[in-house]
Design a protein around this motif. Structure first.
Motif, PDB file in Angstrom:
ATOM      1  N   LEU A 101      59.932  -2.717  15.258  1.00 25.49           N
ATOM      2  CA  LEU A 101      60.535  -3.888  14.637  1.00 25.49           C
ATOM      3  C   LEU A 101      61.986  -3.540  14.336  1.00 25.49           C
ATOM      4  O   LEU A 101      62.313  -2.379  14.086  1.00 25.49           O
ATOM      5  N   ALA A 102      62.846  -4.533  14.330  1.00 28.57           N
ATOM      6  CA  ALA A 102      64.262  -4.279  14.063  1.00 28.57           C
ATOM      7  C   ALA A 102      64.839  -5.367  13.171  1.00 28.57           C
ATOM      8  O   ALA A 102      64.401  -6.515  13.229  1.00 28.57           O
ATOM      9  N   VAL A 103      65.808  -4.975  12.345  1.00 25.17           N
ATOM     10  CA  VAL A 103      66.579  -5.925  11.557  1.00 25.17           C
ATOM     11  C   VAL A 103      68.038  -5.506  11.630  1.00 25.17           C
ATOM     12  O   VAL A 103      68.354  -4.333  11.834  1.00 25.17           O
ATOM     13  N   ALA A 149      49.255   7.130   1.475  1.00 29.11           N
ATOM     14  CA  ALA A 149      48.401   6.253   0.673  1.00 29.11           C
ATOM     15  C   ALA A 149      48.411   4.823   1.203  1.00 29.11           C
ATOM     16  O   ALA A 149      47.460   4.075   1.002  1.00 29.11           O
ATOM     17  N   VAL A 150      49.498   4.429   1.853  1.00 25.22           N
ATOM     18  CA  VAL A 150      49.600   3.084   2.420  1.00 25.22           C
ATOM     19  C   VAL A 150      49.766   3.191   3.932  1.00 25.22           C
ATOM     20  O   VAL A 150      50.146   4.242   4.452  1.00 25.22           O
ATOM     21  N   THR A 151      49.503   2.097   4.622  1.00 29.40           N
ATOM     22  CA  THR A 151      49.624   2.070   6.080  1.00 29.40           C
ATOM     23  C   THR A 151      50.237   0.744   6.506  1.00 29.40           C
ATOM     24  O   THR A 151      50.533  -0.111   5.678  1.00 29.40           O
ATOM     25  N   GLY A 152      50.386   0.570   7.788  1.00 27.78           N
ATOM     26  CA  GLY A 152      50.827  -0.706   8.353  1.00 27.78           C
ATOM     27  C   GLY A 152      52.206  -1.135   7.900  1.00 27.78           C
ATOM     28  O   GLY A 152      53.114  -0.313   7.738  1.00 27.78           O
ATOM     29  N   ASP A 153      52.350  -2.439   7.679  1.00 26.87           N
ATOM     30  CA  ASP A 153      53.646  -3.000   7.316  1.00 26.87           C
ATOM     31  C   ASP A 153      54.159  -2.471   5.981  1.00 26.87           C
ATOM     32  O   ASP A 153      55.363  -2.314   5.797  1.00 26.87           O
ATOM     33  N   GLU A 154      53.243  -2.177   5.053  1.00 23.47           N
ATOM     34  CA  GLU A 154      53.676  -1.641   3.763  1.00 23.47           C
ATOM     35  C   GLU A 154      54.311  -0.267   3.937  1.00 23.47           C
ATOM     36  O   GLU A 154      55.367   0.016   3.369  1.00 23.47           O
ATOM     37  N   PRO A 178      67.115  -6.876   4.778  1.00 23.10           N
ATOM     38  CA  PRO A 178      66.123  -7.942   4.927  1.00 23.10           C
ATOM     39  C   PRO A 178      64.746  -7.322   5.208  1.00 23.10           C
ATOM     40  O   PRO A 178      64.645  -6.279   5.857  1.00 23.10           O
ATOM     41  N   ARG A 179      63.709  -7.960   4.729  1.00 22.33           N
ATOM     42  CA  ARG A 179      62.333  -7.492   4.928  1.00 22.33           C
ATOM     43  C   ARG A 179      61.924  -7.692   6.379  1.00 22.33           C
ATOM     44  O   ARG A 179      62.388  -8.617   7.039  1.00 22.33           O
ATOM     45  N   PHE A 180      61.048  -6.851   6.878  1.00 20.17           N
ATOM     46  CA  PHE A 180      60.543  -6.995   8.249  1.00 20.17           C
ATOM     47  C   PHE A 180      59.589  -8.173   8.358  1.00 20.17           C
ATOM     48  O   PHE A 180      59.541  -8.854   9.358  1.00 20.17           O
ATOM     49  N   ALA A 181      58.779  -8.401   7.329  1.00 26.79           N
ATOM     50  CA  ALA A 181      57.769  -9.459   7.405  1.00 26.79           C
ATOM     51  C   ALA A 181      58.229 -10.718   6.705  1.00 26.79           C
ATOM     52  O   ALA A 181      59.052 -10.736   5.872  1.00 26.79           O
TER      53      ALA A 181
END
Length: 137
Positions: free
Chosen positions: A47-49, A96-101, A134-137
C-alpha cells in the motif's frame, strides 16, 4: 551532520518477543529512483500514500518513507540526482497485532523517525511536516 550519518531506533516489548526497528539516513537518490528500488521486491500486500513531498510505501510488516532533504552543509546541486531522507522500519519476531493495524503502527513509527531525522539532519528544504500521514485504510 556528517555524510553517512544513520540514526537507528529499536523498541522491544516487555517480553522481548518482538522488536520494532527503524533507521534513517540521507542518500543521493530521487524520489522516483527510490520508489523503483522499494518496489523491486513488491508483493500483494503493498500500500502507498503520498502527502505533500512525503512518500510512504508499506508492506505487511515493513514500511519505507522518503522525503527530499538536502543536509546542512550541502548544496542541492552537489547531488547526482537529489538528496533524500530515507527511513525504513520493520518488525522482528511475533507481534501482538497483525494486518492493517500492524501496517499502520509500523508506518507511524517510521514517520516519527522521519520527523526526528528531518530535524537532526538539518534538512534545508524546511518542509512543514504534518503531525501524521494519511491513514492507509
Amino acid at each position: 551532520m556528517e555524510a553517512g550519518f544513520v540514526f537507528s531506533c529499536n523498541v522491544k516489548t516487555r517480553s522481548q518477543d518482538s522488536i520494532l526497528s527503524g533507521d534513517g539516513s540521507i542518500h543521493d537518490i530521487s524520489a522516483d529512483d527510490w520508489l523503483e528500488g522499494v518496489e523491486g521486491d513488491a508483493d500483494a500486500s503493498k500500500l502507498a500514500v503520498e502527502f505533500r513531498d512525503i512518500r510512504a510505501v508499506s508492506y505487511a510488516a515493513q514500511s519505507f518513507l522518503y522525503v527530499p532533504c538536502t543536509p546542512a552543509g550541502k548544496k542541492p546541486g552537489e547531488a547526482r540526482n537529489m538528496y533524500g531522507l530515507i527511513v525504513e522500519a520493520r518488525t522482528i519476531g511475533d507481534t501482538a497485532v497483525t494486518g492493517d493495524e500492524l501496517r499502520q503502527e509500523v508506518t507511524d513509527f517510521a514517520f516519527e523517525l522521519l520527523k526526528y531525522n528531518y530535524e537532526i539532519q538539518g534538512c534545508q528544504e524546511g518542509l512543514p511536516l504534518p503531525s501524521e500521514l494519511p491513514r492507509f485504510a
